[in-house]
Design a protein around this motif. Sequence first.
Motif, short mmCIF file in Angstrom:
data_model
loop_
_atom_site.label_atom_id
_atom_site.label_comp_id
_atom_site.label_asym_id
_atom_site.label_seq_id
_atom_site.Cartn_x
_atom_site.Cartn_y
_atom_site.Cartn_z
N SER A 1 0.85 -1.29 -0.24
CA SER A 1 0.06 0.19 0.17
C SER A 1 0.92 1.14 -0.04
O SER A 1 0.54 2.27 -0.75
CB SER A 1 -0.86 0.09 1.23
N SER B 1 2.59 1.60 -3.35
CA SER B 1 1.79 1.84 -4.47
C SER B 1 1.49 3.44 -4.29
O SER B 1 0.99 4.00 -5.40
CB SER B 1 0.52 0.91 -4.40
N ALA C 1 4.25 5.44 -6.85
CA ALA C 1 3.50 4.86 -7.88
C ALA C 1 3.99 5.22 -9.12
O ALA C 1 3.71 4.40 -10.15
CB ALA C 1 1.99 5.82 -7.81
N GLU D 1 6.39 -0.70 -9.98
CA GLU D 1 5.20 -1.54 -10.19
C GLU D 1 5.39 -2.71 -9.41
O GLU D 1 6.12 -3.75 -9.46
CB GLU D 1 5.05 -1.87 -11.75
#
Length: 353
Positions: free
Chosen positions: A20, A23, A27, A31
């Motif tokens: 989390s 990401s 981001a 990936e």
Amino acid sequence: MRIKLAILENDQNYLKRIVSVFSTKYADKLEVYSFTDRELAFQTLDKSRIDVFLSGEVFDIDTDLIPKYCGFSYLVNSPGVESCRNQRAICKFQKVDLIYKQILSIYSDNAGSISGLKLGDDSTKVIVFSSPGGGAGTSSAAAGCAVHYARQNKKTLYLNLEKYGSSDIFFSADGMFNMSDVIFALKSKKSNIAMKLESCVKQAESGVYFYSRSQVALDMQELDREDVLRLISELKLTGSYDYIILDMDFNMDKDTMDIYRQAHAAVWVGDGSEISNIKLQRAYEALCLMEQNSEEMLSRRLCLVYNRFSSKAGRTAQGIDIKNIGGIPVYVHADARQVVEQIAPMSMFDKII
């Protein structure tokens, strides 16, 4: 481009948290693929061409099955552990920024080449600080200049290239990499040096970016002209910095002059003493003689700062045509970082370029 990262971890709560954060915060950089099943993770390594594979230490990984282009490290519970089963180790319970830096380092060490890196337009301003007189507090002035620009929201790198210098006198930040790692990357002729530089750099509370001092001073002796020029070139090409402040030992040999030619400006530092002024005069005369057979006028990029200047005992150097941008007083009973804090607000740094 984004680095493809695979994480194999049996602790599902930790896995959800780290995925989390990655990401959300990275981001545009990462990936992320996550797994609790080893077989599924290995199937994905090749299928999705994973760049970096991290595995919890509960899994005994057969590294021979990992593709050669994929970097690998164990995620371990204990801080200070550098290896696990003869493989690299990363402590999972540390700041996510530090984990990300180590991921970059793994990728840099294993990638054969990198494409798609954002290159700058050579808008980075390079400023050299050095002192013909020596012992004039050049590093304090350079560090103060770096903080000055950082406070103007300019992304600024302080790069100490002195043989026995140390950025850590002025700046501190968490991270395991230092200038020795940068030197090794330069010497190994890695094509992906830009990624290595990003993984090693630290950011102080002042906003200044820096590389911690080398593990031993002898490592700095390994840096030659080619290494330094490549380092400056790579830093400029990334477009990551508005300013690069080079803190260098003074010399007037050809190699040093080649480095000066990469700079938009050079700052000489004196202290106003008789000895310092004589050395400034002689250095300026030598530079002018060198320029007689050269099309480049490096002397026009010079400016002068007087540090630890006493209005009673100090005198400005005579007979040199160098722009004097200001002076720094003596700060009694102040340590290096306190001195930099006093120097940083001075408007004279805006006169350099």
